[in-house]
Design an enzyme around this catalytic site. Sequence first.
Site, PDB file in Angstrom:
ATOM      1  N   ASP A 183      27.727  -0.838  11.236  1.00 35.47           N
ATOM      2  CA  ASP A 183      26.804  -1.440  10.076  1.00 35.47           C
ATOM      3  C   ASP A 183      27.707  -2.773   9.548  1.00 35.47           C
ATOM      4  O   ASP A 183      27.516  -3.159   8.549  1.00 35.47           O
ATOM      5  CB  ASP A 183      26.757  -0.602   8.912  1.00 35.47           C
ATOM      6  CG  ASP A 183      25.139   0.094   8.829  1.00 35.47           C
ATOM      7  OD1 ASP A 183      24.403  -0.471   9.830  1.00 35.47           O
ATOM      8  OD2 ASP A 183      24.909   0.610   7.937  1.00 35.47           O
ATOM      9  N   ASP A 242      33.838  10.029  11.028  1.00 32.87           N
ATOM     10  CA  ASP A 242      33.976   8.780  10.210  1.00 32.87           C
ATOM     11  C   ASP A 242      35.100   8.004  11.170  1.00 32.87           C
ATOM     12  O   ASP A 242      35.526   8.589  11.862  1.00 32.87           O
ATOM     13  CB  ASP A 242      34.394   9.142   8.822  1.00 32.87           C
ATOM     14  CG  ASP A 242      33.306   9.542   8.057  1.00 32.87           C
ATOM     15  OD1 ASP A 242      32.234   9.426   8.308  1.00 32.87           O
ATOM     16  OD2 ASP A 242      33.743   9.765   6.764  1.00 32.87           O
ATOM     17  N   ASP A 244      37.675   6.920  10.839  1.00 28.88           N
ATOM     18  CA  ASP A 244      39.157   6.801  10.798  1.00 28.88           C
ATOM     19  C   ASP A 244      39.564   8.405  11.230  1.00 28.88           C
ATOM     20  O   ASP A 244      40.883   8.780  11.225  1.00 28.88           O
ATOM     21  CB  ASP A 244      39.917   6.710   9.272  1.00 28.88           C
ATOM     22  CG  ASP A 244      39.134   7.716   8.393  1.00 28.88           C
ATOM     23  OD1 ASP A 244      38.033   7.849   8.243  1.00 28.88           O
ATOM     24  OD2 ASP A 244      39.980   8.487   7.746  1.00 28.88           O
ATOM     25  N   ASP A 336      26.060  13.930   2.604  1.00 31.77           N
ATOM     26  CA  ASP A 336      26.458  15.008   3.119  1.00 31.77           C
ATOM     27  C   ASP A 336      26.276  16.303   2.519  1.00 31.77           C
ATOM     28  O   ASP A 336      25.864  17.342   2.926  1.00 31.77           O
ATOM     29  CB  ASP A 336      27.878  14.823   3.679  1.00 31.77           C
ATOM     30  CG  ASP A 336      28.890  14.188   2.506  1.00 31.77           C
ATOM     31  OD1 ASP A 336      28.127  14.266   1.470  1.00 31.77           O
ATOM     32  OD2 ASP A 336      29.830  14.110   2.567  1.00 31.77           O
TER      33      ASP A 336
END
Length: 609
Positions: A183, A242, A244, A336
């Site tokens: 994004d 995610d 990281d 989530d």
Amino acid sequence: MAPRLNFSDWWGKDKQRGTPVIVKMENPNFSIVEIDGPDAAFKPIEKSRGKNAKQVTWVLLLKANQAVGCVAWLATILWSLIGTIKNRLILRKGVSLASEKLGKNRLVLCLGCFYIKCKKIKPRIEGDPFKSGDLEGSNNSYYPMVLVQIPMCNEKEVYEMSISAVCQLDWPKDRLLIQILDDSDNECIQDLIKSEVAKWNQKGVNIIYRHRLVRTGYKAGNLKSAMSCDYVKDYEFVAIFDADFQPTPDFLKQTVPHFKDNPELGLVQTRWAFVNKDENLLTRLQNINLCFHFEVEQQVNGVFLNFFGFNGTAGIWRIKALEESGGWLERTTVEDMDIAVRAHLNGWKFIYLNDVRVLCEVPESFEAYRKQQHRWHSGPMQLFRVCLPAIVSSKISIWKKANLILLFFLLRKLILPFYSFTLFCVVLPLTMFIPEAELPFWVVCYIPILMTLLNILPAPKSIPFIAPYLLFENTMSVTKFNAMVSGLFQLGSSYEWVVTKKAGRSSESDLLAAAEKDLKAFGGPQISRGASESELSELNRLNKQKDETSTPVKKSNKIYRKELALAFLLLTASARSLLSAHGLHFYFLLFQGVTFLLVGLDLIGEQIS
């Protein structure tokens, strides 16, 4: 007794009320005057009429008596209000009841975790789902179709490591598809990510780069858009990481088999581990909180309730569970938790694997951590407002409804921030200026110490940081309380989503690969591939040496006014406590005030570049 006040007389003086009184004066030389009220004597009169000194004195006395009665009435109401707040909210009922509930809940969770450890309870895979032999050609092996998604947005520091880790997952290539959901609005970052995807694609990895033209809904909108692709229907499970997060190669082999012969299982969640937990004081304090969350909260709820909040990453979903629960929704900033609650209401079960860990980062600057915590505490209150009717009308048991409403939402996300903020930041310092107000010693001392000790037990190496942890958590209650109010009343900041700033700390596999190259160049010792997490410090040191040779980036401190204002209040209260010889209160207020001052001046953690 104070006279009854009629405020309408003050504002509507033109209206006549009551019976007119005729006063006849003994002295025939004076005229007769009709007095309709206490102000009648002050109305304009004709110049030909005389003035009566006795009459004026009588009216003034009447008004003075009325004014004194009004002041006495207001004083009585104010004193009653202070007494009610003191007795019911501050001293015994409000704070004591909240302290008792929080302490008992935390103690029950820790006892449950101790029971799990003693009985060695954990999810186990029955049999061997993977037979020996060629993985690609074994027809009896359990290798379902798995979709891996990495949502990211301007993740320049970490995109390369996360893509590299996911592309090295040990799973048949024809049964795995990786989606890079970018994004980013920076074209340079987009080009870098595209180049990385093309590199792995040439190595035979089934990987796709996907970029949205209309970037709405943040992470939820990104995942929702990706799940609408036609080819997704060919896949049974979806793993989410995610940008990281860096899973180990055997991640899928440790998680996917739990779904076998368990059609009611919708989610398998794994634990987070942190490559930068020892970077500074802020990361060490975050590690304490997150260790308690995963070791105690997630594990106990997973074993005894088959339900917990999805952490948004390092988990794998059954796609059927996502679809039947309504898919990803953009109505809150905690997508989530939203999908986890809806899946639970639809009867899906969850499993938490405490032994499976995925490396990631915690924020190293206070600004990044503050924004993250604001989202994590405003989003649940948004969700609570939205999903409360669905929880009440659902078909799950009353016990599960009570757990969702009272423990999952109210206790953790509303009562705890409210309790910490009001007690330590408002009530306690104000008691130094009100001699009649006195807090029970066990509320100020025993309950906070007990809760802190229980929190720090899952991370025993952090025991030396117990005092900074307690003080810092009280400081963070300002941000959490503000976020809770913002989400509960749907204020503008509750919809704010800021991508957490990453430093780009490397995982073990990436560090080893880079370190081997560096050590060969410098003639150092070789590092084995079985290196443990403890060796990351040495490898990080090599990276730091490289960073020191690069051009330094100017960093700045931010000023946080709310924390500085509370620092002034607490330090003033500590001085008042010292003069009044309150004893223990002085030391607590002093150190808490200094902590607020350090945070307000942004002297904890790394600064913003």
